[in-house]
Design an enzyme around this catalytic site. Structure first.
Site, PDB file in Angstrom:
ATOM      1  NE  ARG A 176       4.493  35.826   0.252  1.00 15.30           N
ATOM      2  CZ  ARG A 176       3.873  36.456  -0.749  1.00 15.30           C
ATOM      3  NH1 ARG A 176       3.931  35.991  -1.985  1.00 15.30           N
ATOM      4  NH2 ARG A 176       3.202  37.553  -0.535  1.00 15.30           N
TER       5      ARG A 176
ATOM      6  CB  THR B  76       2.887  42.434  -2.503  1.00 14.33           C
ATOM      7  OG1 THR B  76       2.515  41.168  -1.979  1.00 14.33           O
ATOM      8  CG2 THR B  76       2.642  42.468  -4.005  1.00 14.33           C
TER       9      THR B  76
ATOM     10  NE  ARG C 205       8.133  40.287  -3.598  1.00 11.78           N
ATOM     11  CZ  ARG C 205       6.934  39.713  -3.544  1.00 11.78           C
ATOM     12  NH1 ARG C 205       6.152  39.920  -2.499  1.00 11.78           N
ATOM     13  NH2 ARG C 205       6.503  38.954  -4.526  1.00 11.78           N
TER      14      ARG C 205
ATOM     15  CG  ASN D  75       7.417  42.235  -6.416  1.00  7.65           C
ATOM     16  OD1 ASN D  75       7.669  41.526  -7.384  1.00  7.65           O
ATOM     17  ND2 ASN D  75       6.227  42.260  -5.843  1.00  7.65           N
TER      18      ASN D  75
ATOM     19  CG  HIS E 218       5.981  34.265  -7.737  1.00  9.06           C
ATOM     20  ND1 HIS E 218       4.735  34.777  -7.467  1.00  9.06           N
ATOM     21  CD2 HIS E 218       5.890  32.916  -7.554  1.00  9.06           C
ATOM     22  CE1 HIS E 218       3.916  33.769  -7.152  1.00  9.06           C
ATOM     23  NE2 HIS E 218       4.592  32.636  -7.203  1.00  9.06           N
TER      24      HIS E 218
HETATM   25  O1  CDP Z   1       3.725  38.451  -5.458  1.00 12.81           O
HETATM   26  P1  CDP Z   1       2.777  38.472  -4.268  1.00 12.81           P
HETATM   27  O2  CDP Z   1       2.194  37.107  -3.963  1.00 12.81           O
HETATM   28  O3  CDP Z   1       3.403  39.105  -3.061  1.00 12.81           O
HETATM   29  O4  CDP Z   1       1.561  39.440  -4.655  1.00 12.81           O
HETATM   30  P2  CDP Z   1       0.217  39.184  -5.503  1.00 12.81           P
HETATM   31  O5  CDP Z   1      -0.873  39.917  -4.796  1.00 12.81           O
HETATM   32  O6  CDP Z   1       0.042  37.739  -5.800  1.00 12.81           O
HETATM   33  O7  CDP Z   1       0.519  39.986  -6.850  1.00 12.81           O
HETATM   34  C1  CDP Z   1       1.290  39.422  -7.883  1.00 12.81           C
HETATM   35  C2  CDP Z   1       2.198  40.504  -8.434  1.00 12.81           C
HETATM   36  O8  CDP Z   1       1.422  41.547  -9.018  1.00 12.81           O
HETATM   37  C3  CDP Z   1       3.074  41.235  -7.419  1.00 12.81           C
HETATM   38  O9  CDP Z   1       4.244  40.516  -7.065  1.00 12.81           O
HETATM   39  C4  CDP Z   1       3.396  42.517  -8.129  1.00 12.81           C
HETATM   40  O10 CDP Z   1       4.439  42.364  -9.086  1.00 12.81           O
HETATM   41  C5  CDP Z   1       2.087  42.791  -8.879  1.00 12.81           C
HETATM   42  N1  CDP Z   1       1.217  43.732  -8.140  1.00 12.81           N
HETATM   43  C6  CDP Z   1       1.249  45.090  -8.483  1.00 12.81           C
HETATM   44  O11 CDP Z   1       2.009  45.476  -9.378  1.00 12.81           O
HETATM   45  N2  CDP Z   1       0.442  45.983  -7.825  1.00 12.81           N
HETATM   46  C7  CDP Z   1      -0.376  45.572  -6.836  1.00 12.81           C
HETATM   47  N3  CDP Z   1      -1.157  46.450  -6.214  1.00 12.81           N
HETATM   48  C8  CDP Z   1      -0.415  44.210  -6.479  1.00 12.81           C
HETATM   49  C9  CDP Z   1       0.397  43.315  -7.136  1.00 12.81           C
HETATM   50 MG    MG Z   2       0.872  35.886  -5.037  1.00 10.49          MG
END
Ligand code: CDP
Ligand code: MG
Length: 167
Positions: free
Chosen positions: A91, A97, A108, A122, A125
């Site tokens: 991470r 994110t 990212r 990004n 995952h």
């Molecule tokens: O991937 P991560 O765990 O950092 O973030 P998440 O909150 O689990 O969200 C999953 C994915 O949704 C992100 O990696 C982004 O691709 C997308 N996302 C987005 O497009 N816009 C947001 N405000 C939050 C998430």
């Molecule tokens: Mg996530």
């Protein structure tokens, strides 16, 4: 403490030929790759993976994104990384994110972007915690696809099933 974490190189990462770059960055962690495959992501898998995002206004976009429909790359590279503090280490290298808020030296921050529709592309995952890692690894991989025993398994008799084999 040894941990395992799911890493996906998302379709934007594949489209931008970032695989080598991302793997090189992740190798800085000295973690081990214990499973790896290219997956054509079904809608069911995409929805299950992102089920915590179901109420978000961008959910449909997100499902299309992880299925590769926006990048003409209908696949992701799925891996399990294993080793000391694997979740936090990956991470940390991945970055926040939101690619605009991610440190510019993170993966990212270096390679992500926000689309005109506001979706965060990004590139990768990474699981957020042990519970999510377990759920995600079990969703993406069968036990025999991982070279170490991460979670308890059982033998199940599967009768009258059909399987595609080489001719
Ligand atoms: O991937 P991560 O765990 O950092 O973030 P998440 O909150 O689990 O969200 C999953 C994915 O949704 C992100 O990696 C982004 O691709 C997308 N996302 C987005 O497009 N816009 C947001 N405000 C939050 C998430
Ligand atoms: Mg996530």
């Amino acid at each position: 403490m040894n941990q395992q974490t799911l890493v996906l190189i998302k379709p934007d990462g594949l489209k931008k030929s970032l695989t080598g770059n991302i793997l090189t960055r992740l190798s800085e962690t000295k973690l081990e790759i214990v499973a790896c495959k290219i997956v054509k992501v079904s809608r069911e898998l995409a929805i299950e993976h992102y089920k915590h995002m179901q109420d978000k206004p961008f959910f449909e976009e997100l499902i299309k994104y992880i299925q590769g429909e926006m990048h003409d790359r209908k696949k992701v590279m799925a891996m399990v990384y294993w080793g000391v503090d694997a979740i936090q280490k990956v991470r940390q290298l991945a970055g926040a994110t939101n690619p605009e808020e991610a440190e510019s030296t993170s993966i990212r921050g270096s390679f992500g972007r926000i689309t005109t529709k506001g979706l965060y592309e990004n590139a990768l995952h990474a699981s957020t915690n042990e519970q999510e890692a377990e759920r995600e690894i079990k969703l993406w991989f069968d036990p025999d696809e991982i070279i170490v025993d991460l979670y308890p398994t059982k033998i199940q008799e599967v009768k009258d099933t059909q399987k595609r084999v080489w001719v």
